[in-house]
Write a protein that holds these residues in place. Structure first.
Motif, PDB file in Angstrom:
ATOM      1  N   TRP A  15       0.834  -1.198   0.000  1.00 47.70           N
ATOM      2  CA  TRP A  15       0.000   0.000   0.000  1.00 47.70           C
ATOM      3  C   TRP A  15       0.869   1.249   0.000  1.00 47.70           C
ATOM      4  O   TRP A  15       2.025   1.216   0.438  1.00 47.70           O
ATOM      5  CB  TRP A  15      -0.961   0.007   1.193  1.00 47.70           C
ATOM      6  CG  TRP A  15      -0.298   0.082   2.555  1.00 47.70           C
ATOM      7  CD1 TRP A  15       0.109  -0.973   3.330  1.00 47.70           C
ATOM      8  CD2 TRP A  15       0.036   1.261   3.299  1.00 47.70           C
ATOM      9  NE1 TRP A  15       0.675  -0.522   4.503  1.00 47.70           N
ATOM     10  CE2 TRP A  15       0.642   0.842   4.520  1.00 47.70           C
ATOM     11  CE3 TRP A  15      -0.117   2.623   3.066  1.00 47.70           C
ATOM     12  CZ2 TRP A  15       1.089   1.753   5.482  1.00 47.70           C
ATOM     13  CZ3 TRP A  15       0.329   3.533   4.020  1.00 47.70           C
ATOM     14  CH2 TRP A  15       0.918   3.089   5.218  1.00 47.70           C
ATOM     15  N   THR A  16       0.302   2.330  -0.484  1.00 41.31           N
ATOM     16  CA  THR A  16       0.985   3.622  -0.478  1.00 41.31           C
ATOM     17  C   THR A  16      -0.042   4.724  -0.253  1.00 41.31           C
ATOM     18  O   THR A  16      -1.199   4.611  -0.671  1.00 41.31           O
ATOM     19  CB  THR A  16       1.702   3.907  -1.812  1.00 41.31           C
ATOM     20  OG1 THR A  16       0.741   3.948  -2.877  1.00 41.31           O
ATOM     21  CG2 THR A  16       2.737   2.842  -2.119  1.00 41.31           C
ATOM     22  N   ILE A  17       0.390   5.784   0.413  1.00 40.47           N
ATOM     23  CA  ILE A  17      -0.413   7.001   0.557  1.00 40.47           C
ATOM     24  C   ILE A  17       0.520   8.199   0.442  1.00 40.47           C
ATOM     25  O   ILE A  17       1.500   8.306   1.171  1.00 40.47           O
ATOM     26  CB  ILE A  17      -1.146   7.045   1.919  1.00 40.47           C
ATOM     27  CG1 ILE A  17      -2.307   6.058   1.954  1.00 40.47           C
ATOM     28  CG2 ILE A  17      -1.655   8.458   2.212  1.00 40.47           C
ATOM     29  CD1 ILE A  17      -3.061   6.039   3.279  1.00 40.47           C
ATOM     30  N   LYS A  18       0.195   9.089  -0.487  1.00 39.46           N
ATOM     31  CA  LYS A  18       0.893  10.366  -0.600  1.00 39.46           C
ATOM     32  C   LYS A  18      -0.142  11.483  -0.483  1.00 39.46           C
ATOM     33  O   LYS A  18      -1.224  11.384  -1.075  1.00 39.46           O
ATOM     34  CB  LYS A  18       1.624  10.482  -1.942  1.00 39.46           C
ATOM     35  CG  LYS A  18       2.782   9.517  -2.096  1.00 39.46           C
ATOM     36  CD  LYS A  18       3.497   9.725  -3.419  1.00 39.46           C
ATOM     37  CE  LYS A  18       4.660   8.760  -3.570  1.00 39.46           C
ATOM     38  NZ  LYS A  18       5.371   8.963  -4.863  1.00 39.46           N
ATOM     39  N   GLY A  19       0.188  12.514   0.279  1.00 37.88           N
ATOM     40  CA  GLY A  19      -0.760  13.603   0.463  1.00 37.88           C
ATOM     41  C   GLY A  19      -0.318  14.518   1.577  1.00 37.88           C
ATOM     42  O   GLY A  19       0.878  14.789   1.733  1.00 37.88           O
ATOM     43  N   GLU A  20      -1.288  14.957   2.363  1.00 34.12           N
ATOM     44  CA  GLU A  20      -0.991  15.905   3.442  1.00 34.12           C
ATOM     45  C   GLU A  20      -1.748  15.515   4.703  1.00 34.12           C
ATOM     46  O   GLU A  20      -2.897  15.053   4.642  1.00 34.12           O
ATOM     47  CB  GLU A  20      -1.389  17.322   3.023  1.00 34.12           C
ATOM     48  CG  GLU A  20      -0.980  18.390   4.028  1.00 34.12           C
ATOM     49  CD  GLU A  20      -1.230  19.789   3.496  1.00 34.12           C
ATOM     50  OE1 GLU A  20      -0.250  20.449   3.090  1.00 34.12           O
ATOM     51  OE2 GLU A  20      -2.399  20.228   3.487  1.00 34.12           O
ATOM     52  N   ARG A  67      -5.394  14.010   3.773  1.00 37.95           N
ATOM     53  CA  ARG A  67      -5.859  14.145   2.397  1.00 37.95           C
ATOM     54  C   ARG A  67      -4.986  13.247   1.529  1.00 37.95           C
ATOM     55  O   ARG A  67      -3.764  13.415   1.483  1.00 37.95           O
ATOM     56  CB  ARG A  67      -5.721  15.594   1.936  1.00 37.95           C
ATOM     57  CG  ARG A  67      -6.310  15.864   0.540  1.00 37.95           C
ATOM     58  CD  ARG A  67      -5.882  17.219   0.011  1.00 37.95           C
ATOM     59  NE  ARG A  67      -4.473  17.226  -0.333  1.00 37.95           N
ATOM     60  CZ  ARG A  67      -3.613  18.189   0.017  1.00 37.95           C
ATOM     61  NH1 ARG A  67      -4.003  19.212   0.759  1.00 37.95           N
ATOM     62  NH2 ARG A  67      -2.338  18.114  -0.350  1.00 37.95           N
ATOM     63  N   ILE A  68      -5.617  12.283   0.875  1.00 37.57           N
ATOM     64  CA  ILE A  68      -4.869  11.337   0.050  1.00 37.57           C
ATOM     65  C   ILE A  68      -4.886  11.830  -1.393  1.00 37.57           C
ATOM     66  O   ILE A  68      -5.912  11.790  -2.074  1.00 37.57           O
ATOM     67  CB  ILE A  68      -5.478   9.926   0.137  1.00 37.57           C
ATOM     68  CG1 ILE A  68      -5.505   9.451   1.602  1.00 37.57           C
ATOM     69  CG2 ILE A  68      -4.685   8.949  -0.726  1.00 37.57           C
ATOM     70  CD1 ILE A  68      -6.240   8.135   1.805  1.00 37.57           C
ATOM     71  N   GLN A 107       3.670  16.929   4.836  1.00 37.89           N
ATOM     72  CA  GLN A 107       3.499  16.216   3.571  1.00 37.89           C
ATOM     73  C   GLN A 107       3.886  14.761   3.820  1.00 37.89           C
ATOM     74  O   GLN A 107       4.967  14.486   4.354  1.00 37.89           O
ATOM     75  CB  GLN A 107       4.387  16.825   2.486  1.00 37.89           C
ATOM     76  CG  GLN A 107       4.185  18.320   2.286  1.00 37.89           C
ATOM     77  CD  GLN A 107       2.733  18.696   2.065  1.00 37.89           C
ATOM     78  OE1 GLN A 107       2.064  18.158   1.186  1.00 37.89           O
ATOM     79  NE2 GLN A 107       2.233  19.641   2.850  1.00 37.89           N
ATOM     80  N   ILE A 108       3.000  13.847   3.481  1.00 36.43           N
ATOM     81  CA  ILE A 108       3.246  12.442   3.825  1.00 36.43           C
ATOM     82  C   ILE A 108       3.511  11.596   2.586  1.00 36.43           C
ATOM     83  O   ILE A 108       2.981  11.844   1.511  1.00 36.43           O
ATOM     84  CB  ILE A 108       2.064  11.844   4.634  1.00 36.43           C
ATOM     85  CG1 ILE A 108       0.767  11.927   3.847  1.00 36.43           C
ATOM     86  CG2 ILE A 108       1.940  12.565   5.975  1.00 36.43           C
ATOM     87  CD1 ILE A 108      -0.406  11.230   4.537  1.00 36.43           C
TER      88      ILE A 108
END
Length: 210
Positions: free
Chosen positions: A12-17, A51-52, A203-204
């Motif tokens: 799995w991956t998640i990029k966002g804030e 937020r994704i 930022q994630i």
């Protein structure tokens, strides 16, 4: 990878804030002490929003979804005994919902896997209207009537945001120092208001299971 694979093996991956507001009176000590220093009030109560922008759980797309979090920690973050809950975007498909519950409970391992070690009581997850908005520098999270929050960066020299950089903090290496312009929580029998208290913007770029 099929979503019927064992939990904790699905990539799995998640990029966002991520935004977070807690009851600390000044910037959260956990960021630089990595949980070794207690919160300014001796205990931590917090809400957070994610937020994704881009995300996957196995073959399921998570992009465009939002998540709200509820956190209660009795002392030093690193000592565990957390209580936590997740509010999952009502727009999520069944597969995306299940994937996000696995990620934010720590069961999916990886970046958020520490939740499975530190959270002693997962209060549960539920679908909710989770709205994450940005207007200018203000970020807002609304989870129905349960969380109504907004945070803004703290300005430093020349009006630039104050950023704590190159940390080993689990959320990400660079944390923007912020404060809440609104921070109301009405959930799980708690009534909190953390306006003008500590907040964070990050930022994630999270992933798992490794």
């Amino acid at each position: 990878m099929a979503l019927d694979a064992a939990v904790g093996t699905v990539p799995w991956t998640i990029k966002g804030e991520l935004i977070l507001n807690c009851n600390c009176t000044v910037f959260c000590p956990c960021v630089v002490s990595l949980g070794q220093h207690p919160p300014t009030e001796g205990h931590c109560q917090a809400w957070a929003g994610v937020r994704i922008d881009e995300g996957q759980y196995g073959d399921e797309d998570l992009s465009g979804l939002n998540v709200g979090l509820f956190l209660e920690i009795p002392g030093n973050m690193g000592r565990g005994n957390w209580k936590a809950a997740a509010f999952i975007d009502e727009r999520a498909s069944e597969a995306a919902y299940d994937g996000l519950v696995n990620i934010f409970s720590g069961a999916a391992r990886g970046t958020t896997g520490l939740f499975s070690l530190l959270v002693s009581e997962f209060l549960g997850a539920e679908r909710a209207p989770v709205v994450f908005e940005t207007e200018g520098k203000e970020r807002r999270l609304m989870v129905g009537k349960k969380i109504q929050g907004a945070v803004v960066p703290v300005e430093g020299k020349d009006g630039k945001d104050i950023v704590v950089s190159n940390t080993e903090y689990w959320m990400g290496p660079d944390i923007t120092v912020a404060k809440a312009t609104k921070g109301r929580v009405r959930a799980f029998g708690r009534v909190w208001d953390f306006e003008n208290r500590s907040a964070e913007i990050c930022q994630i770029d999270w992933h798992g299971p490794r």
